[in-house]
Design an enzyme around this catalytic site. Structure first.
Site, mmCIF file in Angstrom:
data_model
loop_
_atom_site.group_PDB
_atom_site.id
_atom_site.type_symbol
_atom_site.label_atom_id
_atom_site.label_comp_id
_atom_site.label_asym_id
_atom_site.label_seq_id
_atom_site.Cartn_x
_atom_site.Cartn_y
_atom_site.Cartn_z
ATOM 1 N N VAL A 209 0.783 -1.237 -0.155
ATOM 2 C CA VAL A 209 -0.010 -0.076 0.087
ATOM 3 C C VAL A 209 0.973 1.241 -0.203
ATOM 4 O O VAL A 209 1.935 1.257 0.899
ATOM 5 C CB VAL A 209 -0.885 0.118 1.224
ATOM 6 C CG1 VAL A 209 -1.962 1.386 1.165
ATOM 7 C CG2 VAL A 209 -1.975 -1.139 1.124
ATOM 8 N N ARG B 229 -3.462 3.325 6.492
ATOM 9 C CA ARG B 229 -4.453 3.224 7.432
ATOM 10 C C ARG B 229 -5.660 3.835 7.005
ATOM 11 O O ARG B 229 -6.408 4.494 7.788
ATOM 12 C CB ARG B 229 -3.901 4.440 8.460
ATOM 13 C CG ARG B 229 -2.334 3.703 8.842
ATOM 14 C CD ARG B 229 -2.000 4.320 10.196
ATOM 15 N NE ARG B 229 -2.735 3.975 11.437
ATOM 16 C CZ ARG B 229 -3.010 2.963 12.149
ATOM 17 N NH1 ARG B 229 -2.512 1.913 11.806
ATOM 18 N NH2 ARG B 229 -3.766 2.601 12.986
ATOM 19 N N GLY C 31 -5.106 -1.922 2.537
ATOM 20 C CA GLY C 31 -4.749 -3.482 2.803
ATOM 21 C C GLY C 31 -5.711 -4.278 2.999
ATOM 22 O O GLY C 31 -5.719 -5.417 2.393
ATOM 23 N N ARG C 32 -6.464 -3.988 3.893
ATOM 24 C CA ARG C 32 -7.723 -5.226 4.330
ATOM 25 C C ARG C 32 -8.563 -5.535 3.227
ATOM 26 O O ARG C 32 -8.973 -6.453 2.659
ATOM 27 C CB ARG C 32 -8.416 -4.616 5.641
ATOM 28 C CG ARG C 32 -9.529 -5.743 6.006
ATOM 29 C CD ARG C 32 -8.909 -7.055 6.454
ATOM 30 N NE ARG C 32 -9.959 -8.093 6.747
ATOM 31 C CZ ARG C 32 -10.206 -8.244 7.865
ATOM 32 N NH1 ARG C 32 -9.631 -7.770 8.942
ATOM 33 N NH2 ARG C 32 -11.073 -9.230 7.825
ATOM 34 N N GLU D 81 4.691 -15.356 4.102
ATOM 35 C CA GLU D 81 5.715 -14.941 4.831
ATOM 36 C C GLU D 81 5.703 -13.376 5.136
ATOM 37 O O GLU D 81 5.468 -12.756 3.860
ATOM 38 C CB GLU D 81 7.201 -15.535 4.207
ATOM 39 C CG GLU D 81 7.222 -16.745 4.145
ATOM 40 C CD GLU D 81 8.140 -17.474 3.035
ATOM 41 O OE1 GLU D 81 8.450 -16.473 2.131
ATOM 42 O OE2 GLU D 81 8.494 -18.582 3.312
ATOM 43 N N ASN E 146 7.714 -6.304 10.587
ATOM 44 C CA ASN E 146 6.389 -5.525 9.891
ATOM 45 C C ASN E 146 5.349 -5.547 10.825
ATOM 46 O O ASN E 146 4.349 -6.381 10.515
ATOM 47 C CB ASN E 146 6.516 -6.251 8.490
ATOM 48 C CG ASN E 146 5.523 -5.148 7.596
ATOM 49 O OD1 ASN E 146 4.684 -4.351 8.154
ATOM 50 N ND2 ASN E 146 5.557 -5.294 6.275
ATOM 51 N N TYR F 178 -2.854 -9.119 9.178
ATOM 52 C CA TYR F 178 -3.011 -10.615 8.746
ATOM 53 C C TYR F 178 -3.525 -11.386 10.347
ATOM 54 O O TYR F 178 -4.625 -12.011 10.066
ATOM 55 C CB TYR F 178 -1.653 -11.203 8.426
ATOM 56 C CG TYR F 178 -1.227 -10.636 7.104
ATOM 57 C CD1 TYR F 178 -2.038 -10.753 6.193
ATOM 58 C CD2 TYR F 178 0.175 -10.323 7.037
ATOM 59 C CE1 TYR F 178 -1.256 -10.273 4.839
ATOM 60 C CE2 TYR F 178 0.722 -9.871 5.856
ATOM 61 C CZ TYR F 178 -0.161 -9.898 4.817
ATOM 62 O OH TYR F 178 0.335 -9.315 3.662
#
Length: 147
Positions: free
Chosen positions: A74, A80, A84-85, A106, A111, A118
């Site tokens: 991203v 934020r 990403g989601r 991985e 991070n 995740y």
């Protein structure tokens, strides 16, 4: 994530994917690498577009009944905001449509933002690869059921 669209990104988008990846990670993948990965059977990328600007992408590979997230990036200026989601959910949905029942990835132990993304989506740590990344950090191996 108002105003963000998710669209397939083929080999013609390799330059955009490489640019977003370079803005997001120290380990740079060039456009040729993205083109080669996208040429592999079962590989795909989804691009998030906010307005008319690329905001991020997910690249995955599906083989038999397993999916692997190769990378998710991203744009640092657009983080934020749920991108990403949204990419994660869209990528996993497509992998499921392609027959995957489990997904793997991985991620660097350093991070924290990715790990939070995740684990917040139900992924669980299944292993660790010592000193996997160029910076010496371990890779956490995570998986999630898609069934």
């Amino acid at each position: 994530m108002t105003g963000t669209a998710i669209a397939p990104a083929g080999r013609e988008a390799a330059d955009i994917l490489a640019e977003l990846h370079a803005r997001s990670f120290d380990e740079v993948w060039d456009a040729a690498t993205f083109g080669q990965l996208l040429a592999l059977p079962g590989s795909f990328a989804l691009l998030a577009i906010a307005g008319d600007t690329p905001a991020g992408f997910i690249m995955m590979r599906v083989a038999a009944d397993e999916a692997e997230i190769l990378t998710l990036a991203v744009d640092p200026e657009k983080r934020r905001a749920g991108t990403g989601r949204t990419l994660l959910d869209a990528g996993l949905a497509l992998a499921r449509e392609m027959g995957a029942v489990k997904a793997f990835l991985e991620v660097s132990e350093r991070n924290a933002a990715a790990i939070a993304l995740y684990t917040g989506a139900g992924w669980q740590e299944t292993g660790r690869r010592a000193r996997y990344y160029a910076d010496g950090s371990d890779a956490l191996m995570l998986s999630v059921s898609l069934a």
